[in-house]
Design a protein around this motif. Structure first.
Motif, mmCIF file in Angstrom:
data_model
loop_
_atom_site.group_PDB
_atom_site.id
_atom_site.type_symbol
_atom_site.label_atom_id
_atom_site.label_comp_id
_atom_site.label_asym_id
_atom_site.label_seq_id
_atom_site.Cartn_x
_atom_site.Cartn_y
_atom_site.Cartn_z
ATOM 1 N N MET A 1 0.851 -1.197 0.000
ATOM 2 C CA MET A 1 0.000 0.000 0.000
ATOM 3 C C MET A 1 0.885 1.246 0.000
ATOM 4 S SD MET A 1 -3.283 0.112 -0.059
ATOM 5 C CE MET A 1 -4.127 -1.105 0.974
ATOM 6 N N ILE A 2 0.888 1.952 -1.117
ATOM 7 C CA ILE A 2 1.768 3.109 -1.193
ATOM 8 C C ILE A 2 1.033 4.366 -0.727
ATOM 9 C CG2 ILE A 2 3.197 2.136 -3.013
ATOM 10 C CD1 ILE A 2 1.704 3.797 -5.043
ATOM 11 N N LEU A 3 1.785 5.420 -0.514
ATOM 12 C CA LEU A 3 1.195 6.712 -0.165
ATOM 13 C C LEU A 3 1.211 7.580 -1.417
ATOM 14 C CD1 LEU A 3 2.882 7.522 3.248
ATOM 15 C CD2 LEU A 3 0.502 6.914 2.862
ATOM 16 N N GLN A 14 -3.117 4.878 -0.479
ATOM 17 C CA GLN A 14 -3.462 4.466 -1.846
ATOM 18 C C GLN A 14 -4.922 4.046 -1.989
ATOM 19 O OE1 GLN A 14 -1.130 1.112 -3.061
ATOM 20 N NE2 GLN A 14 -2.453 0.681 -4.802
ATOM 21 N N THR A 75 9.511 0.174 -9.205
ATOM 22 C CA THR A 75 9.725 0.320 -7.763
ATOM 23 C C THR A 75 8.474 0.830 -7.063
ATOM 24 O OG1 THR A 75 10.462 2.595 -8.000
ATOM 25 C CG2 THR A 75 12.155 0.892 -8.098
ATOM 26 N N ASP A 76 7.494 1.244 -7.843
ATOM 27 C CA ASP A 76 6.256 1.816 -7.310
ATOM 28 C C ASP A 76 6.477 3.144 -6.595
ATOM 29 O OD1 ASP A 76 4.061 0.617 -8.200
ATOM 30 O OD2 ASP A 76 3.674 -0.629 -6.450
ATOM 31 N N GLN A 77 7.592 3.764 -6.824
ATOM 32 C CA GLN A 77 7.805 5.085 -6.229
ATOM 33 C C GLN A 77 7.075 6.127 -7.055
ATOM 34 O OE1 GLN A 77 12.081 4.815 -6.374
ATOM 35 N NE2 GLN A 77 12.162 5.518 -4.248
ATOM 36 N N LEU A 98 16.155 5.814 -8.207
ATOM 37 C CA LEU A 98 16.536 4.434 -7.912
ATOM 38 C C LEU A 98 16.019 3.484 -8.990
ATOM 39 C CD1 LEU A 98 18.019 2.978 -5.674
ATOM 40 C CD2 LEU A 98 15.844 2.700 -4.510
ATOM 41 N N PRO A 101 14.468 -2.734 -7.920
ATOM 42 C CA PRO A 101 15.220 -3.553 -6.972
ATOM 43 C C PRO A 101 15.627 -4.890 -7.570
ATOM 44 C CG PRO A 101 12.908 -3.449 -6.351
ATOM 45 C CD PRO A 101 13.087 -2.534 -7.508
ATOM 46 N N SER A 109 15.725 -14.926 -8.730
ATOM 47 C CA SER A 109 14.588 -14.039 -8.765
ATOM 48 C C SER A 109 15.065 -12.639 -8.527
ATOM 49 C CB SER A 109 13.596 -14.428 -7.701
ATOM 50 O OG SER A 109 14.099 -14.002 -6.474
ATOM 51 N N GLY A 110 14.322 -11.934 -7.684
ATOM 52 C CA GLY A 110 14.621 -10.539 -7.524
ATOM 53 C C GLY A 110 15.783 -10.288 -6.597
ATOM 54 N N ASN A 111 16.956 -10.791 -6.897
ATOM 55 C CA ASN A 111 18.026 -10.442 -5.975
ATOM 56 C C ASN A 111 19.268 -9.927 -6.626
ATOM 57 O OD1 ASN A 111 19.906 -10.405 -3.723
ATOM 58 N ND2 ASN A 111 18.074 -11.192 -2.730
ATOM 59 N N PHE A 112 19.718 -8.827 -6.089
ATOM 60 C CA PHE A 112 20.858 -8.131 -6.628
ATOM 61 C C PHE A 112 22.125 -8.938 -6.427
ATOM 62 C CE2 PHE A 112 21.139 -4.329 -8.776
ATOM 63 C CZ PHE A 112 22.378 -3.747 -8.594
#
Ligand code: ZN
Lengths: 116, 993
Positions: A1-3, A14, A75-77, A98, A101, A109-112
């Protein structure tokens, strides 16, 4: 839930908002003069980029005002919000934001960690 | 060999009784189910997911993969972790996944049959023959796989609570408490969240720390807790587990309000905390991991730090002479704890080379004459439903020892679940052989072992440095230790097997019964990407999310692939951290609180007159009225429909959406929004209108009343009103901001009655004697405003039934009074109330469409033959351009027609297909040509046969032709004729005279 920061009311959860898809798709002034293809593109075709996206939001459970936002879809920012009549911010304004991620790893998967 | 009770200050002296699998046991208040069972020497607590292997208690916390039980005394709550669920007097518990009993489980045959249950067995095994899946495999799997049974007779009283705070500290162990101390009496609003009912974490679970600032750990905890409680800016939530770390520092935490207490059915048992914070400090520690070896799942195998936690935290020594198997320095603390209690481990097996093992360990083992195996490993263990013998490999020699418990430590993983949920990036640390937090994505700080810092001595500096972004004083921590400060570990994930049999498995995931052999097989079959492998084997996909084993599996896979672990990567950690009850998520939004109920001002009258209600959006609308107790819905609707066309009927139409459109440019706006042309329309007249999407498809319809060029009232469908208003707003704000128009929803400002039927005019004249209802004075599709008693009303001549009709709008306050007045005047004319079903039947007889019934988002006004509604001369309106697109102007689109059965006794059912075949073949080999579907089907009491409205390809040109309609459960189709959809009064005489 983003702001999300409504340009009229301020920062809210959101769940008070609804998304309205891509922004800056202007309804043609004279639809009859458009070819079937051009009209079809206006009605049915929208961009769906990974990364910087200009999109519309409405504060549907608040002031009910429509506004535009620049969101990084990976990133949903929410990088910027602005009123409907305000100028579209330049893409270069968001160059240093940014990255995703997940960073598009080769494997896993999603890992740097994978990339380093 | 019995468990001994040790003094422990966290457990009260109060003895209570619990029931496990029908037998009563004694426990202490403060026990978990697991500590109570261990206290009573119970080792076997469940059967495994796939192979039904006997399983015991493996851990002492949230990470437990095995000891899942069902709480009978709490609505039958299944899959409860025995290792964290606290007991109370009279608690009733059963084991899971066993039949007929825990000791004799018939499903254990699956263990012998295990070759068919190997990796990917769901995908491979149950392929055929046809029909076997539905009739045999699925019911079989449903009965034998899975764990507990679902709860029953359960009504949640859970609540939600919202927080906005500056700092959240997750975990009140040593790091969390020290961090909280920094915030005491500062300007920051802090929430300290602890999963347990006590603060202290590692300080209470082990013997590792001797003193802090010259205080015993307990004294330091008490002192710190008191300081926090006296500080006004910090709140503590105990028994609360943070399960989710969302974007924008949004956390979800679950609080168990009845931890260790019997649930009070009148109170909320769970609180779901929804927390928005500016900064998050994660200090929830680490999780010990296991090592894979032969039969590493036997009851009696337990993680070493968990074993130690049972001693310190619950005062239970599960076994006096266990074998300790470790690959790291931390097990010294368990060794010292046992010695201090006068217990002597049977053997200490350390995989590290002798030179690398701490001198203190070697000294204790020598002094106490404990068998010591360095550079050694456990080959496996054996026993009947429990550990009996343990085989140790040292070089080429094997030693067999007898012991009932084996304590295992394979190292520690920083608990990175929440950090990765927050989208932070992790990296591999060679010193601790695990992934640890690297780059945070949000305002997230990790402290202590969560951050990969396993040094107590460095903790103080870490806290002061990482929290220096806050304006707070430094904390000081002078820590004296019982264990070496430097963490040392040797890589070991799986030990070498000596013998081989089906029974002897080496597990990598205890919860989902995945073996190391399954991992190898999956890689051989080509599933060499970690995310694919996870799904194919179901490794780490249990409710424990592989907390004690997922890093091990990555390591084993990386070895098989001959890659570095960092190249293999981790799978994605997803919320929730631990299972979250649906009851907690639902909160109070259940049953009558799930959605608001909207009632019209006439609702009480409907109740009194035996209305049966239908939900339309949130509205309660009368569906039909029962004339007598035994009248069926069909009888009621037939009666209402016939009576209305003979006399008159009245419908409560208050739920119809009403939108007021006002302003300088209202006319231009309406011309753009609707298909119809409103410019030449006279004031105080109304018109049936349609709203399209930009794709030309019908979105909504309604009657538009024009008061003037600057003032319109639009009615919408009952459920479409909010959407229509929102769409109008959107266009006004985004496309046509230059138009000066104001919109207002006025649905609730009026009660609306639709009265229609041949006797309507007489009734209206009696109710409103001063009004001239003659056709000349009050023609069809006009409306007028009147004074009525102390209020104002608007009457419009309109009809949805095809009969003479009026719509009356009155403020809801006066609605019921007028409604009753109409009934008393209508009595002599046999006026009846009718519901939505009769309305639908009557409009179908008249060929009127209903949005969402005849239309489905793919229907244009042209498809309905409603070309007359389209303002062709208008330059533009929403959707106009699309009506001339090649696809929307195709001749063979589905178009609206009427259906009349050739045999008048046949029933046309809604939703059936229209085909060319009079009979369906017994076996369908080739696709059957499909022409369209029945969108509405009713038995018409006025025509005395079944009628249908249908959407048929090229239907406009098929009038008079014969086709067939399929029927439920029959291969013989119904012959029908394509007819004009207007069955009643096609000339509109009844409407207009
Ligand atoms: Zn707003």
């Amino acid at each position: 839930m983003i702001l999300i920061k409504c340009p009229y009311c301020g920062q809210r959860d959101q769940s008070e908002f609804a998304n309205g898809g891509e922004a800056h798709v202007i309804r043609p002034k004279n639809p009859e003069s458009l070819s079937d293809k051009d009209w079809g593109e206006y009605v049915f075709y929208r961009n769906n980029p990974k990364g910087i996206f200009y999109e519309r939001w409405v504060h549907s459970h608040g002031c009910k005002k429509w506004f535009n936002a620049v969101r990084n879809t990976s990133t949903d920012q929410i990088l910027k919000v602005y009123k409907v009549n305000e100028k579209r911010p330049d893409l270069s304004d968001f160059e240093n934001t940014l990255k995703s991620p997940s960073g598009e790893p080769l494997v896993g998967s999603g890992n740097f960690a994978v990339k380093k | 060999m019995s468990a001994i009770n040790n003094k422990c200050e966290y457990i009260s002296k109060k003895q209570i009784k619990i029931i496990f699998d029908g037998k009563t046991y004694e426990a202490y208040e403060g026990d978990t189910i697991a500590s109570a069972l261990l206290r009573n020497n119970i080792r076997l607590v469940g059967r495994s997911f796939k192979y039904h292997r006997p399983r015991g208690i493996y851990t002492c916390g949230i990470e437990e993969p095995n000891a899942l039980v069902q709480i009978i005394s709490e609505h039958n709550e299944p899959n409860t972790r025995a290792t964290i669920k606290r007991v109370y007097d009279g608690m009733e518990i059963t084991s899971q996944n066993r039949w007929p009993s825990l000791r004799y489980d018939l499903g254990a045959i699956n263990n012998i049959l295990s070759p068919i249950f190997s990796a990917g067995f769901y995908y491979k095994t149950f392929m055929g023959p046809k029909g076997f899946w539905k009739n045999l495999y699925e019911p079989l799997i449903r009965r034998s796989a899975g764990l507990g049974k679902p709860p029953k007779n359960f009504r949640s009283k859970s609540t939600h609570q919202y927080h906005n705070t500056d700092v959240v500290i997750i975990g009140a162990g040593l790091s969390g408490l020290a961090a909280a101390k920094k915030f005491i009496n500062t300007k920051y609003k802090v929430l300290l969240i602890e999963q347990d009912s006590y603060l202290g974490g590692v300080l209470k679970n082990s013997n590792k720390v001797k003193t802090i600032n010259d205080l015993t750990p307990q004294e330091w905890i008490n002192e710190t807790e008191e300081l926090i409680l006296n500080s006004k800016n910090i709140n503590i939530l105990k028994n609360t587990l943070v399960t989710t770390y969302n974007f924008t520092n949004h956390l979800i935490a679950l609080e168990d309000k009845f931890a260790g207490k019997k649930i009070d059915l009148n109170k909320s048992e769970l609180t779901l905390h929804k927390i928005r914070t500016s900064n998050t400090i994660i200090a929830n520690g680490h999780i010990e991991r296991f090592i894979s070896f032969r039969n590493n799942d036997l009851p009696g195998v337990m993680l070493a730090s968990s074993f130690e936690k049972y001693i310190h935290r619950y005062g239970v020594v599960p076994e006096k002479e266990p074998v300790i198997f470790t690959n790291n320095s931390s097990s010294l603390s368990l060794l010292k704890t046992l010695i201090s209690l006068g217990c002597k481990p049977k053997a200490y097996v350390d995989s590290r080379k002798k030179d690398n093992i701490e001198t203190e360990i070697k000294k204790i083992l020598k002094d106490k004459e404990i068998q010591f195996f360095s550079d050694a490993e456990i080959e496996g263990c054996d026993g009947n439903k429990k550990v009996e013998t343990i085989t140790i490999r040292q070089g080429k020699s094997f030693t067999k020892l007898k012991s009932s418990m084996l304590c295992v430590s394979g190292g520690y993983n920083p608990d990175i679940h929440l950090f990765t949920q927050s989208k932070g990036l992790v990296k591999w640390d060679k010193n601790i052989l695990s992934f640890k937090p690297d780059t945070p994505f949000q305002k997230t700080i990790t402290l202590g072992s969560t951050s990969g810092n396993y040094s107590f001595k460095k903790l103080c500096d870490e806290i002061n440095e990482k929290l220096s972004i806050f304006k707070t004083k430094k904390v000081s921590l002078d820590i004296n230790l019982n264990v070496p400060n430097k963490f040392s570990i040797k890589e070991l994930w799986e030990t070498k097997k000596k013998s081989n049999s089906n029974w002897s498995k080496s597990f990598i995931d205890l919860h989902n019964d995945v073996t190391t052999k399954d991992l190898k097989q999956a890689i051989t079959e080509g599933f060499d990407r970690i995310e694919h492998l996870k799904r194919y084997t179901t490794n780490s996909m249990g409710t424990d999310q592989g907390k004690i084993s997922s890093i091990n599996s990555l390591a084993i896979v990386s070895k098989m692939l001959k890659k570095e672990i960092s190249e293999v990567g981790t799978t994605t950690y997803r919320p929730p951290y631990a299972p979250l009850s649906f009851a907690a998520i639902a909160g109070r939004s259940t049953y009558e609180f799930y959605d608001p109920e909207r009632k019209t001002s006439i609702h009480s009258w409907h109740l009194k007159n035996n209305a049966v209600f239908e939900d339309v959006g949130q509205w309660k609308r009368p569906w039909y009225f029962k004339a007598s107790e035994n009248e069926t819905m069909h009888q009621a609707v037939q009666r209402e429909s016939k009576m209305l066309r003979e006399n008159a009927g009245i419908l409560d139409g208050s739920t119809l959406g009403k939108i007021e459109i006002k302003g300088r440019d209202a006319l231009e706006f309406m011309n753009l929004m609707y298909t119809n042309a409103f410019s030449k329309m006279k004031p105080m007249t109304s018109r049936y209108a349609m709203m399209l999407g930009e794709d030309g498809m019908i979105k909504d319809d309604g009657i538009i009343c024009k008061i003037s060029d600057q003032h319109f009232i639009a009615t919408t469908t009952s459920s479409g009103a909010p959407k229509v208003l929102a769409d109008m707003e959107e266009y006004l704000q985004t496309e046509w901001p230059h138009l000066q128009v104001y919109l207002n929803s006025i649905t609730e400002q009026f009660s609306t009655f639709n009265i229609s039927g041949p006797k309507t005019r007489e009734i209206m004249m009696k109710v409103f004697p001063d009004i001239d209802f003659s056709n000349d004075a009050f023609p069809f599709m006009t409306f007028k405003n009147f004074d009525y008693k102390e209020t104002k009303i608007r009457i419009m001549r309109a009809s949805f039934t095809g009969e003479l009709g009026y719509e009356i709008y009155i403020p809801p306050k006066f609605g019921l009074e007028l409604w009753e007045e109409i009934f008393s005047c209508g009595k002599e004319f046999n006026l009846i109330p009718y519901g939505t079903e009769t309305m639908h039947l009557l409009r179908a007889e008249k060929g009127y469409i209903v949005i969402g019934q005849e239309t489905d988002g793919t229907v244009t006004p042209i498809d309905l033959n409603y070309n007359w509604m389209i303002g062709k001369n208008k330059k533009d309106f929403i959707g106009k351009r699309s009506l001339s697109r090649p696809d929307t102007s195709r001749e063979d689109r589905k178009q609206l027609v009427g259906l009349s059965p050739i045999n008048k006794k046949d029933i046309i059912e809604e939703g059936q297909h229209i085909v060319e075949l009079n009979e369906l073949p017994k076996k369908i080999i080739n696709p059957i040509k499909y022409l369209g579907h029945v969108s509405s089907g009713y038995h018409s009491p006025n025509l005395n046969h079944s009628i249908g409205l249908a959407m048929i390809r090229g239907g406009k040109n098929l009038l008079g032709q014969k086709f067939f309609v399929t029927a439920t459960g029959k291969t013989k189709n119904i012959p029908v004729e394509i007819v004009n959809p207007v069955f009643i009064d096609p000339e509109n005489k009844r409407l207009t005279s």
